[in-house]
Design an enzyme around this catalytic site. Sequence first.
Site, PDB file in Angstrom:
ATOM      1  NE  ARG A  74     117.324  49.238 -11.144  1.00  0.00           N
ATOM      2  CZ  ARG A  74     116.397  49.320 -10.189  1.00  0.00           C
ATOM      3  NH1 ARG A  74     116.506  48.564  -9.113  1.00  0.00           N
ATOM      4  NH2 ARG A  74     115.405  50.155 -10.283  1.00  0.00           N
TER       5      ARG A  74
ATOM      6  CE  LYS B  39     109.223  37.608  -0.378  1.00  0.00           C
ATOM      7  NZ  LYS B  39     110.606  37.514  -0.852  1.00  0.00           N
TER       8      LYS B  39
ATOM      9  CD  GLU C  51     120.346  47.005  -8.056  1.00  0.00           C
ATOM     10  OE1 GLU C  51     119.585  46.032  -8.157  1.00  0.00           O
ATOM     11  OE2 GLU C  51     119.937  48.141  -7.718  1.00  0.00           O
TER      12      GLU C  51
END
Length: 645
Positions: free
Chosen positions: A402, A289, A374
């Site tokens: 979700r 990243k 979640e």
Amino acid sequence: MSDFSSPTDAEEFPLLSTINDPADLRPLSVDQLKILAEELRIFLVESVSRTGGHLAAGLGVVELTIALHYVFNTPKDRLVWDVGHQAYPHKILTARRHRMHKMRQKDGLSGFPKRSESPYDTFGVGHSSTSISAALGMSLAAKLKGERRDVIAVIGDGALGGGMAFEALNHAGPLDPDLLVILNDNDMSISPPVGAISGHLARLLSGRFYTSMREGSKTALRTLPHLRELVGRWEEHMKGMLMPSTLFEELGFNYIGPIDGHDLDALVSTLRNMKNMRGPRFLHIVTRKGRGYKPAEGQPTAFHGVTPFDAKTGVMLKKSHAKSYTDIFGEWLCDAAAGDERLLGITPAMCEGSGMVEFSKRFPTRYFDVGIAEQHAVTLAAGMACEGMKPVVAIYSTFLQRAYDQLVHDVCLQNLDVTFAVDRAGLVGADGATHAGSYDISFGRPLPNLVIMAPADENECRRMLQTAYLHPGPALVRYPRGSGPGLPVTPQLETLPFGKGEIRRHGQHVALLAFGSRVTPALEVGAHLNATVANMRFIKPLDADLILDLASQHQLLVTLEEHAVAGGAGSAISELLAEHGVLIRCLHLGLPDCCQEQAAHEEQLCACGLDAAGILALVTAEMAEMDLPLPPAALPVDTGGQGGF
């Protein structure tokens, strides 16, 4: 890295300026692609430094994005990105380079892939772990229609941990689809060190010789099942000795990798080989990243999502020092935990975004980051509550969607003591429709035992969180992104009268019943119209006594909420009035029945008529239609197109 200049300067970007769509990539040599990658990376930093947005993830997939559009015939070949944080290089290469200056702005580019924006955006994303399911669906549909095309899903190691991704992998293998899944592993969490040997092996195993031998062996051994099983085991053991392939091979995928995701030679040759293979394939690449931009490499989390910054130094230019609702939650969480060892904090991979960094440091054994999961977060909390603990689930409104089944079945039906701190409730500005918290009231109101609250200011938010925590059952506090009106916050852990709202202003004829963030503009409008203003506080249970009293003393009730009108707080008030046989004119103001695309938060509110000026105009028009007297101050006001007056 060279000095940064205008991202439209062809002299600074001589190769990138010639790429208007992926077809322009394909005549280039791999060495030219490497030059293009450097230019693209500089352009990306330049443009995001001006607009803000997601940066580190995109920097990490520059080479991969180039290689995918170079090898595959997009958009005929379908490319599906997971989550979409990494999609800026993809947008730049797919005819949107000249619009990057409007990224995440009104009438500009979405911060995520969006089907209506470009044919290269094959699937709209924003939430995680959806790419493999969508790509599998595309692959199966193409097969049924007799169409020959490649379908590629790109998923990160974080999103791969989401249960939906594994459901798709489990389903895909036996169907034998022409599907390529690329794991972008940017944290090296499941991979060994990457070097020349593993890169060479990946190219070898994806080459024609190995593939033809593998397929030829299957054909030759069809009539010899016992020998075929022996050879198959030998093959898997040999590959297992060299790389972490076992899991994906067992799911039916031909695993290749890991390879260096910044090595264009390896990427292009491996992708070419894998393009010529058939069936479910899995390519594991390792990236970094923030690659190529030192500030982002050093702080990938800080540069995940950024405000405008100085491209040379990496210093953020605009950073509000106002205390946000997220900050209020984080402080309350630590204070409450200090006084109650039963408090446990849970987050689905949003430690920084939900304000839990300090809690994770002070109470590490009571902090649980479950990853992008979640559903698991909510049921984990339910299990903890069964054992007498008091879990607090910090989750964005858009992500609570979700876990709706778990909220219904595992928490509310069992009346378990779980507190939900629901951040980003309402419109979220530049993140647009995929991240807006527009529906939590509508899907929460029907659930038995669930308490729902919305604070009007920072201090009320702290008190609501404490009220929710002490309530012996499921309770949800929804609060908006950013800061509130800036009221001081008391350090004590105080509660609010349960189920009770308050009158904030007394007036005549019209009563404004405001929820959460709409209390402040309601007070402005109330002063202008000499209307009564009520801060309702509780959505469930409603303050029935207050509502019935207001209905008996006014001719018009106006409900205000930063939430969908359908099924929202206003709907709850109409239901209550009907239940008591009260007939009164009601005007329900909230989010319209359409998606609110990216724009500044103030622009979104203005478009919905939920800023002070919009509320004033709508209420005044309603009063005029009812022949209610308008005070002199309610004559048309020139707001200059702004939210106040």
